[in-house]
Structure formats: structure tokens, C-alpha cells
Design a protein around this motif. Sequence first.
Motif, PDB file in Angstrom:
ATOM      1  N   ILE A 111      -3.706   6.390  -1.200  1.00 59.08           N
ATOM      2  CA  ILE A 111      -3.764   6.275   0.258  1.00 59.08           C
ATOM      3  C   ILE A 111      -3.818   7.670   0.868  1.00 59.08           C
ATOM      4  O   ILE A 111      -2.971   8.516   0.569  1.00 59.08           O
TER       5      ILE A 111
ATOM      6  N   SER B  78       3.835  -0.522   1.334  1.00 57.90           N
ATOM      7  CA  SER B  78       3.609  -0.040   2.694  1.00 57.90           C
ATOM      8  C   SER B  78       4.906   0.462   3.318  1.00 57.90           C
ATOM      9  O   SER B  78       4.911   1.469   4.040  1.00 57.90           O
TER      10      SER B  78
ATOM     11  N   TYR C 237       2.522   4.136   9.646  1.00 57.47           N
ATOM     12  CA  TYR C 237       1.443   4.478   8.711  1.00 57.47           C
ATOM     13  C   TYR C 237       1.925   4.286   7.290  1.00 57.47           C
ATOM     14  O   TYR C 237       2.878   4.939   6.870  1.00 57.47           O
ATOM     15  N   PRO C 238       1.295   3.375   6.543  1.00 53.07           N
ATOM     16  CA  PRO C 238       0.221   2.458   6.901  1.00 53.07           C
ATOM     17  C   PRO C 238       0.762   1.175   7.521  1.00 53.07           C
ATOM     18  O   PRO C 238       1.962   0.906   7.449  1.00 53.07           O
ATOM     19  N   SER C 239      -0.130   0.387   8.106  1.00 53.41           N
ATOM     20  CA  SER C 239       0.264  -0.870   8.736  1.00 53.41           C
ATOM     21  C   SER C 239       0.639  -1.915   7.692  1.00 53.41           C
ATOM     22  O   SER C 239      -0.143  -2.217   6.794  1.00 53.41           O
TER      23      SER C 239
ATOM     24  N   HIS D 136       0.070  -0.062  16.310  1.00 47.52           N
ATOM     25  CA  HIS D 136      -0.609   0.857  15.392  1.00 47.52           C
ATOM     26  C   HIS D 136      -1.784   1.531  16.068  1.00 47.52           C
ATOM     27  O   HIS D 136      -2.320   1.019  17.064  1.00 47.52           O
TER      28      HIS D 136
ATOM     29  N   SER E 298      -6.094   4.435  12.351  1.00 44.14           N
ATOM     30  CA  SER E 298      -5.904   4.997  11.013  1.00 44.14           C
ATOM     31  C   SER E 298      -4.785   4.281  10.260  1.00 44.14           C
ATOM     32  O   SER E 298      -4.825   4.177   9.026  1.00 44.14           O
ATOM     33  N   ASP E 299      -3.771   3.788  10.978  1.00 39.99           N
ATOM     34  CA  ASP E 299      -2.724   2.979  10.338  1.00 39.99           C
ATOM     35  C   ASP E 299      -3.321   1.718   9.723  1.00 39.99           C
ATOM     36  O   ASP E 299      -2.959   1.311   8.605  1.00 39.99           O
TER      37      ASP E 299
ATOM     38  N   ALA F  99      -5.593   2.573   6.589  1.00 40.84           N
ATOM     39  CA  ALA F  99      -4.787   2.910   5.415  1.00 40.84           C
ATOM     40  C   ALA F  99      -4.126   1.668   4.834  1.00 40.84           C
ATOM     41  O   ALA F  99      -4.094   1.457   3.613  1.00 40.84           O
ATOM     42  N   GLY F 100      -3.596   0.814   5.716  1.00 41.65           N
ATOM     43  CA  GLY F 100      -2.982  -0.425   5.247  1.00 41.65           C
ATOM     44  C   GLY F 100      -3.989  -1.344   4.579  1.00 41.65           C
ATOM     45  O   GLY F 100      -3.683  -1.995   3.573  1.00 41.65           O
TER      46      GLY F 100
END
Length: 284
Positions: free
Chosen positions: A104, A181, A216-218, A259, A262-263, A266-267
Motif C-alpha cells: 500500500i 486497514s 488512511y486507508p479506508s 475520507h 486517496s483513502d 488505498a483501501g
Amino acid sequence: MSALRSIKWPYAVIAILAVAAASFGLLRPQLTTASASAKKNPGATERIKENPPPTLFTDAAITPLGTQVTAQHKKADDLFARWKAQHGTTRDDKAFAAWAARQIPAPPSAKARTAELHQVQQLAKTRTARGKKAATWLELYGKKDIWKLYQHDQRELIPAAQGTAEKAQLKSALKVAKTISDQLAARDKQPAPFVLDPTLRPDKHIKAGAKGPYSYPSRHAARAAAAVTVLSSLAPHRAADYRWMQDEVVYSRVYMAGHVPSDILAGTLLGDLIGDYEIAVSGS
């Protein structure tokens, strides 16, 4: 289009069969027990039946973010191919979790995150009562219940043993997605948009100087992506419905300032990796 519309018909069928059987005295004790159990600890099916989805977001609203989300799947497939080449299909959750976390990307720079926060602030100005209602429902049920309900629907149409195995597979994917996460969020410590700007969610009652919750991340995005990857492998003909609901869930998280994009991405990448892993180790 409603992704949940196609999962309502089994309940009508079940109800008709139950009434018919009860008329012969066959199901009365079981139905009584099941009813009492449902009242005590309702599952995903009962919870959503009691609070069905409101009108959700339009395709025009969710598609821009959804397109970015879809692109993460190819990245995940390419990355997972490297894991599989080295580790095969033997389950090793601890090693996989450590490896997946390393895949990630680091959070965006402060400047980039500020720009994303501005996007969320602009979106917040367009909120409507209907949108808030949709986002609230998606936040509540998008963690696990939606995906469990989809799997429940499929389980009614396949052999019991297969259904039990697939239920366990989805449960594992959702659990691993939450675990990794949460670990990454605690490590990277990226405050949620409503923490950076409490006016975005006055209902959250953020105290002055608060650093978290971290976003971050979701977690929603990770769970949705893991679930959709697994469910799509089990029922490819339903994949479009699953991905539509995934887009609804992740858009709702930006809409209500949980969020920044980008969150979500990434999730999603994390969840897609987890889905690929669960499929490989389960032999799907």
C-alpha cells in the motif's frame, strides 16, 4: 438500477413455502425458535429487511470515483501474482498481512492531502437531505451487512456444504480487511477530513486538538473491495451489481467527509489484494 433488487425475491419464495408448511404443522416449532433468535440477535438479512435502502446516489455521481476504484483491481492482480509465485496457494495469513501492508503506497504529501480536503469541502456544499440519507444507510450497512446479504442470496441456490464454505470465505476476507486497514491507519495516522475540518460533520463532536479517527486507508473501501472480489469469483454473473454497490459505498464515504479519495483508493487496493488471496487459498 438497484443492486439489491435481485436479492429480494428469495424471501417471498421462502415466505410462501413457510406458510404452506406451517399449515401442515411442519414448521411451527422451528419458526417460533427462529423468530425468537432473530429478535435476540438479528443478522444482516434481518437488519436490512427492517431498514431497506433508501434511494441511493445516481450513476453520474458515483462513476468518476468508481472508475478510479476499478483501476485498482488490475494493480492488485499484478501485485498478487508476485506473492503467488513465491508462496503458492498455502494459507499464511500472518505473512500475507505483512506483505500486503507493504504494497500500500505511503499517504499523499501534506500538500496533496490539503487539495483533496478542498475537494471534500466543495462536495459537502452540494449535500442534500436525500444524499445524507443515502450516505448514512451506506455507512451503516456497507461495512459487512450488504456483502453478507449478497452471499446469503447466492447460498440459497447452491448445495449447503458449498454455501457454508463460501460464507466462511467471505467472513475471512472481511475480517482480514478490517485487521490490516486498522493496522495501517494506526501506523500512518492520517486524520479523517471531518477531523481536519469539524464543520464538515458537526454531529461527530470532534474535540479541539483531536488527531483521530484516522482514515488512511479506508476500512469501508478495503472491506468492499475484498467482498466484491470474492463474491464476483463465486457468482460472475452478479459482478456488475456488486461493483455498482461498491461504488455507492465508497462514494458515500467521501460525500460525508469520512475520507478523501486517496483513502478510498488505498483501501480498495488493499481489499483487492485480500480478495485475490482468499480466492487463491480457498481454491475458488
